[in-house]
Design a protein around this motif. Structure first.
Motif, PDB file in Angstrom:
ATOM      1  N   GLY A  19       0.834  -1.388  -0.132  1.00 28.18           N
ATOM      2  CA  GLY A  19       0.023   0.276   0.195  1.00 28.18           C
ATOM      3  C   GLY A  19       1.300   2.221   0.507  1.00 28.18           C
ATOM      4  O   GLY A  19       0.198   2.518  -0.656  1.00 28.18           O
ATOM      5  N   ASP A  20       1.906   1.282   0.450  1.00 27.87           N
ATOM      6  CA  ASP A  20       2.579   1.952   1.024  1.00 27.87           C
ATOM      7  C   ASP A  20       3.786   3.049  -0.877  1.00 27.87           C
ATOM      8  O   ASP A  20       4.296   1.872  -1.376  1.00 27.87           O
ATOM      9  N   PRO A  21       2.844   4.077  -1.306  1.00 28.91           N
ATOM     10  CA  PRO A  21       3.761   4.190  -2.426  1.00 28.91           C
ATOM     11  C   PRO A  21       4.976   4.511  -3.360  1.00 28.91           C
ATOM     12  O   PRO A  21       5.919   4.403  -4.271  1.00 28.91           O
ATOM     13  N   ASN A  22       5.552   5.127  -1.500  1.00 31.98           N
ATOM     14  CA  ASN A  22       7.098   5.148  -2.067  1.00 31.98           C
ATOM     15  C   ASN A  22       7.712   3.156  -2.507  1.00 31.98           C
ATOM     16  O   ASN A  22       8.612   3.510  -2.833  1.00 31.98           O
ATOM     17  N   PHE A  23       6.999   2.489  -1.968  1.00 33.85           N
ATOM     18  CA  PHE A  23       7.683   1.192  -2.287  1.00 33.85           C
ATOM     19  C   PHE A  23       6.598   0.083  -3.667  1.00 33.85           C
ATOM     20  O   PHE A  23       7.110  -0.704  -3.462  1.00 33.85           O
ATOM     21  N   SER A  24       5.354   0.676  -3.891  1.00 30.86           N
ATOM     22  CA  SER A  24       4.653  -0.085  -4.591  1.00 30.86           C
ATOM     23  C   SER A  24       5.685  -0.338  -5.836  1.00 30.86           C
ATOM     24  O   SER A  24       5.859   0.769  -6.229  1.00 30.86           O
ATOM     25  N   GLN A  25       5.183  -1.423  -5.966  1.00 30.88           N
ATOM     26  CA  GLN A  25       6.282  -2.297  -7.195  1.00 30.88           C
ATOM     27  C   GLN A  25       7.395  -1.991  -7.633  1.00 30.88           C
ATOM     28  O   GLN A  25       8.304  -2.321  -8.549  1.00 30.88           O
ATOM     29  N   THR A  26       8.191  -2.816  -6.354  1.00 29.21           N
ATOM     30  CA  THR A  26      10.119  -1.870  -5.996  1.00 29.21           C
ATOM     31  C   THR A  26      10.458  -3.319  -5.938  1.00 29.21           C
ATOM     32  O   THR A  26      10.115  -4.203  -5.736  1.00 29.21           O
ATOM     33  N   VAL A  27      11.860  -2.959  -6.576  1.00 26.26           N
ATOM     34  CA  VAL A  27      12.678  -4.297  -6.199  1.00 26.26           C
ATOM     35  C   VAL A  27      13.867  -2.858  -5.488  1.00 26.26           C
ATOM     36  O   VAL A  27      14.030  -2.384  -6.276  1.00 26.26           O
ATOM     37  N   ALA A  28      14.386  -3.609  -4.670  1.00 26.39           N
ATOM     38  CA  ALA A  28      15.263  -2.542  -3.609  1.00 26.39           C
ATOM     39  C   ALA A  28      16.966  -3.544  -3.544  1.00 26.39           C
ATOM     40  O   ALA A  28      16.301  -4.213  -2.561  1.00 26.39           O
ATOM     41  N   LEU A  29      17.716  -2.930  -3.333  1.00 26.92           N
ATOM     42  CA  LEU A  29      18.834  -3.764  -2.960  1.00 26.92           C
ATOM     43  C   LEU A  29      19.070  -3.261  -1.702  1.00 26.92           C
ATOM     44  O   LEU A  29      19.375  -1.749  -1.712  1.00 26.92           O
ATOM     45  N   ILE A  30      19.165  -4.116  -0.275  1.00 25.32           N
ATOM     46  CA  ILE A  30      19.705  -3.476   0.830  1.00 25.32           C
ATOM     47  C   ILE A  30      21.105  -3.747   0.822  1.00 25.32           C
ATOM     48  O   ILE A  30      21.955  -4.575   1.011  1.00 25.32           O
ATOM     49  N   CYS A  31      21.625  -2.551   0.740  1.00 27.79           N
ATOM     50  CA  CYS A  31      22.909  -2.117   0.783  1.00 27.79           C
ATOM     51  C   CYS A  31      24.145  -2.637   2.129  1.00 27.79           C
ATOM     52  O   CYS A  31      24.542  -2.986   2.583  1.00 27.79           O
ATOM     53  N   ASP A  32      23.384  -1.918   3.465  1.00 23.07           N
ATOM     54  CA  ASP A  32      23.498  -2.459   4.496  1.00 23.07           C
ATOM     55  C   ASP A  32      22.277  -2.853   5.751  1.00 23.07           C
ATOM     56  O   ASP A  32      21.351  -1.600   5.620  1.00 23.07           O
ATOM     57  N   HIS A  33      22.879  -3.031   6.533  1.00 22.71           N
ATOM     58  CA  HIS A  33      21.270  -3.066   7.439  1.00 22.71           C
ATOM     59  C   HIS A  33      22.021  -3.130   9.062  1.00 22.71           C
ATOM     60  O   HIS A  33      22.763  -4.408   8.435  1.00 22.71           O
ATOM     61  N   SER A  34      21.212  -2.976   9.780  1.00 23.62           N
ATOM     62  CA  SER A  34      22.173  -3.156  11.333  1.00 23.62           C
ATOM     63  C   SER A  34      21.073  -2.223  12.243  1.00 23.62           C
ATOM     64  O   SER A  34      20.571  -1.805  11.933  1.00 23.62           O
ATOM     65  N   ALA A  35      21.892  -2.822  13.400  1.00 23.04           N
ATOM     66  CA  ALA A  35      20.543  -1.932  15.009  1.00 23.04           C
ATOM     67  C   ALA A  35      20.584  -0.486  14.186  1.00 23.04           C
ATOM     68  O   ALA A  35      19.662  -0.016  15.625  1.00 23.04           O
TER      69      ALA A  35
END
Length: 68
Positions: A19-35
């Motif tokens: 439902g979020d238009p910022n992410f609708s129909q997107t492919v995202a590469l997560i470059c960094d994810h941490s605490a």
């Protein structure tokens, strides 16, 4: 997903019902994810700005090598 529970170096594909238009129909590469947070790039949608502007906002200096 890695054993640590973080998504670094993973592709996220939005479900059709997102439902979020910022992410609708997107492919995202997560470059960094941490605490401390996450940084990702949307791969399949253009930005209304050039890469130089993005680097400037992120305060990343680019060195351009001169050709021969």
């Amino acid at each position: 997903m890695s054993d640590s529970g973080y998504l670094t170096n993973q592709l996220l594909i939005a479900m059709p019902a997102m439902g979020d238009p910022n992410f609708s129909q997107t492919v995202a590469l997560i470059c960094d994810h941490s605490a401390q947070g996450a940084l990702g790039l949307i791969l399949n949608k253009p930005l209304p700005m050039r890469m130089g502007e993005i680097f400037e906002q992120l305060e990343i200096e680019i060195e351009i090598e001169e050709g021969p």
